[in-house]
Design a protein around this motif. Structure first.
Motif, short mmCIF file in Angstrom:
data_model
loop_
_atom_site.label_atom_id
_atom_site.label_comp_id
_atom_site.label_asym_id
_atom_site.label_seq_id
_atom_site.Cartn_x
_atom_site.Cartn_y
_atom_site.Cartn_z
N SER A 141 0.87 -1.17 0.00
CA SER A 141 0.00 0.00 0.00
C SER A 141 0.90 1.21 0.00
CB SER A 141 -0.94 0.01 1.21
OG SER A 141 -0.24 0.15 2.42
N PRO A 142 0.57 2.24 -0.76
CA PRO A 142 1.50 3.36 -0.93
C PRO A 142 1.67 4.19 0.33
CG PRO A 142 -0.60 3.87 -1.95
CD PRO A 142 -0.66 2.42 -1.54
N LEU A 143 2.89 4.58 0.57
CA LEU A 143 3.22 5.54 1.63
C LEU A 143 3.15 6.94 1.03
CD1 LEU A 143 4.42 6.29 4.48
CD2 LEU A 143 6.67 6.06 3.40
N LEU A 144 2.30 7.80 1.58
CA LEU A 144 2.25 9.16 1.07
C LEU A 144 3.51 9.92 1.46
CD1 LEU A 144 0.49 11.36 -0.35
CD2 LEU A 144 -0.15 12.10 1.96
N THR A 145 3.86 9.85 2.74
CA THR A 145 5.10 10.48 3.20
C THR A 145 5.44 9.96 4.58
OG1 THR A 145 6.28 12.59 3.43
CG2 THR A 145 4.06 12.47 4.37
N ASN A 146 6.71 10.11 4.92
CA ASN A 146 7.18 9.89 6.29
C ASN A 146 8.09 11.07 6.59
OD1 ASN A 146 8.10 9.02 8.76
ND2 ASN A 146 8.38 6.91 8.12
N MET A 147 7.80 11.81 7.66
CA MET A 147 8.50 13.05 7.91
C MET A 147 8.74 13.22 9.40
SD MET A 147 5.23 15.45 6.87
CE MET A 147 3.68 15.36 7.79
N ALA A 148 9.79 13.95 9.72
CA ALA A 148 10.20 14.17 11.10
C ALA A 148 10.09 15.64 11.44
CB ALA A 148 11.63 13.69 11.33
N SER A 149 9.59 15.93 12.64
CA SER A 149 9.40 17.32 13.05
C SER A 149 10.74 18.01 13.23
CB SER A 149 8.61 17.38 14.36
OG SER A 149 9.31 16.76 15.42
N ILE A 150 10.74 19.32 12.94
CA ILE A 150 11.96 20.12 13.08
C ILE A 150 11.71 21.30 14.03
CG2 ILE A 150 12.98 19.47 10.88
CD1 ILE A 150 11.82 22.01 9.65
N GLU A 151 10.70 21.13 14.89
CA GLU A 151 10.38 22.13 15.89
C GLU A 151 11.07 21.79 17.21
OE1 GLU A 151 8.46 24.66 15.07
OE2 GLU A 151 7.05 24.01 13.52
N GLU A 152 11.00 22.71 18.16
CA GLU A 152 11.50 22.42 19.50
C GLU A 152 10.61 21.39 20.17
OE1 GLU A 152 11.82 25.98 21.76
OE2 GLU A 152 13.37 26.86 20.49
N TYR A 156 -5.58 4.85 1.86
CA TYR A 156 -6.25 3.58 1.54
C TYR A 156 -7.58 3.88 0.87
CZ TYR A 156 -2.96 1.49 4.86
OH TYR A 156 -1.82 1.09 5.52
N GLN A 157 -7.94 3.04 -0.08
CA GLN A 157 -9.24 3.18 -0.73
C GLN A 157 -10.36 2.63 0.15
OE1 GLN A 157 -8.95 1.43 -4.64
NE2 GLN A 157 -7.74 3.12 -5.44
N THR A 158 -10.05 1.63 0.94
CA THR A 158 -11.03 1.04 1.86
C THR A 158 -10.35 0.66 3.15
OG1 THR A 158 -10.69 -1.24 1.12
CG2 THR A 158 -12.31 0.07 -0.11
N ILE A 159 -11.14 0.49 4.20
CA ILE A 159 -10.60 0.02 5.47
C ILE A 159 -10.10 -1.41 5.33
CG2 ILE A 159 -11.14 -0.41 7.88
CD1 ILE A 159 -11.08 2.53 7.09
N GLU A 160 -10.80 -2.20 4.49
CA GLU A 160 -10.38 -3.59 4.26
C GLU A 160 -9.00 -3.64 3.61
OE1 GLU A 160 -14.60 -3.34 4.95
OE2 GLU A 160 -13.31 -2.30 3.48
N ALA A 161 -8.71 -2.70 2.71
CA ALA A 161 -7.40 -2.66 2.07
C ALA A 161 -6.30 -2.38 3.09
CB ALA A 161 -7.39 -1.60 0.97
N ARG A 162 -6.59 -1.54 4.05
CA ARG A 162 -5.63 -1.26 5.11
C ARG A 162 -5.34 -2.53 5.90
NH1 ARG A 162 -5.95 -0.71 10.54
NH2 ARG A 162 -4.33 0.59 11.55
N MET A 163 -6.38 -3.23 6.31
CA MET A 163 -6.21 -4.44 7.10
C MET A 163 -5.42 -5.49 6.34
SD MET A 163 -10.05 -4.59 8.77
CE MET A 163 -9.72 -6.15 9.61
N ALA A 164 -5.70 -5.64 5.03
CA ALA A 164 -5.02 -6.64 4.22
C ALA A 164 -3.54 -6.31 4.07
CB ALA A 164 -5.68 -6.73 2.85
N ALA A 165 -3.21 -5.04 3.83
CA ALA A 165 -1.82 -4.64 3.65
C ALA A 165 -1.01 -4.84 4.92
CB ALA A 165 -1.75 -3.18 3.19
N ARG A 166 -1.58 -4.46 6.04
CA ARG A 166 -0.87 -4.59 7.30
C ARG A 166 -0.70 -6.06 7.69
NH1 ARG A 166 -0.09 -0.32 10.52
NH2 ARG A 166 -0.42 -1.52 12.42
#
Length: 204
Positions: free
Chosen positions: A137-148, A159-169
């Motif tokens: 399942s595609p990752l849109l982004t992974n990012m780290a905070s640069i604030e204090e 995800y297009q559906t909740i079922e797709a999320r469950m299947a991918a995981r």
């Protein structure tokens, strides 16, 4: 590229008043950034909207923050706001640029708090498995905070559906790549919330 994630928390029973004007607030959200997405929280703390904006660099986001400090009602929904939080993030080395398009409508926002100096170890572990996880399942982004303050890592999964999320995981767990081996040792807190793309969002 720097990303800003702003959470608009509304007062109870104000959705009816806010929804008609929210598209305009999104379109004019930033004077120096490019709007990417607007999402309503479906599972998590309710009456919240997440606005994701892209900036060319820290100077552009600093200019926008300065504008907000002097604006009386920058989002034009001030009477209905409980609070506003904004955090600047830098994408991790393996994260692809965010391109507007239709990937959802469901977007899982996972926020991990990192121990001091824990980002490098976590990022290295993720880099080893992310290509295979992205195939499931595609990752849109992974990012780290640069604030204090404590550093946070936010990864967003459409995800297009909740079922797709469950299947991918489930598949990722079966293959032994999720959670990423060695990627949890420097985490101190984990949170997951499900958002739904709004009709006016560039990310659908």
């Amino acid at each position: 590229m720097i990303y800003d994630l702003t959470i608009l928390s509304l007062l109870p029973n104000t959705l009816g008043a806010v929804m008609p004007v929210l598209p305009e607030a999104y379109a004019s959200f930033s004077a120096t950034g490019r709007p990417l997405g607007a999402f309503a929280c479906e599972f998590g703390t309710l009456n919240r909207f997440a606005f994701l904006t892209a900036y060319e660099g820290v100077e552009a986001i600093a200019e926008e923050r300065a504008r907000l400090m002097t604006a009386e009602d920058p989002y034009k929904i001030g009477a209905h706001l409980a609070c506003v939080t904004s955090t600047a993030f830098k994408p991790l080395s393996f994260a692809k640029p965010i391109t507007p398009g239709t990937y959802g409508p469901f977007y899982e926002f996972r926020t991990y708090t990192l121990a001091p100096n824990g980002l490098a170890e976590t990022e290295a572990a993720w880099a080893k498995i992310i290509d295979r996880r992205h195939e499931m399942s595609p990752l849109l982004t992974n990012m780290a905070s640069i604030e204090e303050g404590p550093q946070r890592m936010v990864h967003i999964w459409p995800y297009q559906t909740i079922e797709a999320r469950m299947a991918a995981r489930a598949q990722a767990s079966k293959e032994g790549i999720w959670p990423p081996p060695g990627g949890s040792g420097r985490l101190t807190n984990l949170q997951s919330e499900l958002f739904v793309a709004t009709s006016f969002s560039d990310l659908k």
